[in-house]
Design a protein around this motif. Structure first.
Motif, short mmCIF file in Angstrom:
data_model
loop_
_atom_site.label_atom_id
_atom_site.label_comp_id
_atom_site.label_asym_id
_atom_site.label_seq_id
_atom_site.Cartn_x
_atom_site.Cartn_y
_atom_site.Cartn_z
N ILE A 1 63.74 128.09 34.22
CA ILE A 1 62.73 127.17 33.72
C ILE A 1 61.39 127.90 33.75
O ILE A 1 61.02 128.48 34.77
CB ILE A 1 62.66 125.89 34.57
CG1 ILE A 1 64.02 125.21 34.60
CG2 ILE A 1 61.60 124.94 34.05
CD1 ILE A 1 64.11 124.09 35.58
N SER A 2 60.68 127.89 32.64
CA SER A 2 59.42 128.63 32.54
C SER A 2 58.31 127.95 33.34
O SER A 2 58.38 126.76 33.66
CB SER A 2 58.99 128.76 31.08
OG SER A 2 58.61 127.50 30.58
N THR A 3 57.27 128.72 33.63
CA THR A 3 56.13 128.20 34.37
C THR A 3 55.43 127.09 33.60
O THR A 3 54.99 126.11 34.18
CB THR A 3 55.14 129.34 34.67
OG1 THR A 3 55.86 130.39 35.34
CG2 THR A 3 54.01 128.89 35.55
N ALA A 4 55.35 127.24 32.27
CA ALA A 4 54.71 126.21 31.45
C ALA A 4 55.47 124.89 31.54
O ALA A 4 54.86 123.81 31.59
CB ALA A 4 54.63 126.68 30.00
N ASP A 5 56.79 124.93 31.54
CA ASP A 5 57.58 123.70 31.65
C ASP A 5 57.47 123.11 33.05
O ASP A 5 57.45 121.89 33.22
CB ASP A 5 59.05 123.98 31.33
CG ASP A 5 59.27 124.31 29.87
OD1 ASP A 5 58.39 123.97 29.04
OD2 ASP A 5 60.30 124.91 29.55
N LEU A 6 57.37 123.95 34.06
CA LEU A 6 57.27 123.47 35.44
C LEU A 6 55.95 122.76 35.73
O LEU A 6 55.86 121.99 36.68
CB LEU A 6 57.43 124.63 36.42
CG LEU A 6 58.85 125.07 36.72
CD1 LEU A 6 58.83 126.28 37.63
CD2 LEU A 6 59.63 123.95 37.36
N ALA A 7 54.94 123.01 34.92
CA ALA A 7 53.63 122.41 35.16
C ALA A 7 53.69 120.88 35.10
O ALA A 7 52.97 120.20 35.83
CB ALA A 7 52.62 122.93 34.15
N THR A 8 54.55 120.34 34.25
CA THR A 8 54.64 118.88 34.11
C THR A 8 55.83 118.27 34.84
O THR A 8 55.86 117.07 35.04
CB THR A 8 54.75 118.50 32.62
OG1 THR A 8 55.92 119.11 32.07
CG2 THR A 8 53.52 118.96 31.85
N ILE A 9 56.79 119.08 35.26
CA ILE A 9 58.01 118.55 35.87
C ILE A 9 57.79 118.29 37.37
O ILE A 9 57.29 119.14 38.09
CB ILE A 9 59.18 119.54 35.67
CG1 ILE A 9 59.50 119.66 34.20
CG2 ILE A 9 60.40 119.10 36.45
CD1 ILE A 9 60.51 120.73 33.88
#
Length: 166
Positions: A142-150
């Motif tokens: 999972i990319s860092t950009a996706d983890l920002a909202t998860i």
């Protein structure tokens, strides 16, 4: 002693000549010279035609026929350089399952990531095997950009689900 002095003088005279070789055309590092700024060529838009590998009638609708694993043993998340790696492990009823994957499931909540743990069952009846032989582990990055909202990552199986929250 005299021999050492003569050898030293010859070695120093050869080293002194290296300065001239560094600026000569014999040095391979000087073959191209320094870079210079040039004006960009004015050209119109270019169209590159790449032949398609798709079938002429298109692709048939894809249906995932893999099944959910019966039960989950463990779900863990490990930080990585590109974000995080979600790892899930399950013990299956027999040996021979293949094509395991954590499949993303669309949800309404942007703060929740739901993954289905899917596997392809073997076509023939196989040996039951030991627990270690029947355990299958799968991972997904999972990319860092996706983890920002998860905030919650949930992995689902046929009998339930396991969630990891931060």
């Amino acid at each position: 002693m005299r021999r050492q002095v003569i050898i030293s003088v010859l070695a120093l005279s050869l080293l002194g000549g290296c300065a001239r070789v560094s600026q000569s055309k014999l040095n391979p590092l000087n073959w191209f010279g320094p870079s210079q700024e040039v004006a960009a060529a004015q050209a119109g838009p270019q169209t590159i035609i790449v032949p398609s590998l798709a079938p002429k009638r298109g692709y048939p609708d894809f249906q995932d026929i893999r099944t959910l694993v019966p039960t989950l043993d463990d779900v863990s998340i490990v930080k990585s350089a590109s974000g995080a790696i979600v790892t899930a492990a399950a013990t299956l009823p027999s040996v021979g399952y293949y094509d395991a994957e954590l499949v993303h499931v669309d949800t309404e909540s942007p703060s929740e990531l739901v993954l289905d743990f899917r596997v392809q069952a073997p076509s023939a009846v196989t040996v039951v095997g030991t627990k270690a032989q029947r355990t299958i582990t799968v991972a997904r990055s999972i990319s860092t950009a996706d983890l920002a909202t998860i905030r919650t990552i949930t992995v689902r199986s046929a009998s339930g689900a396991r969630a990891v929250r931060r």
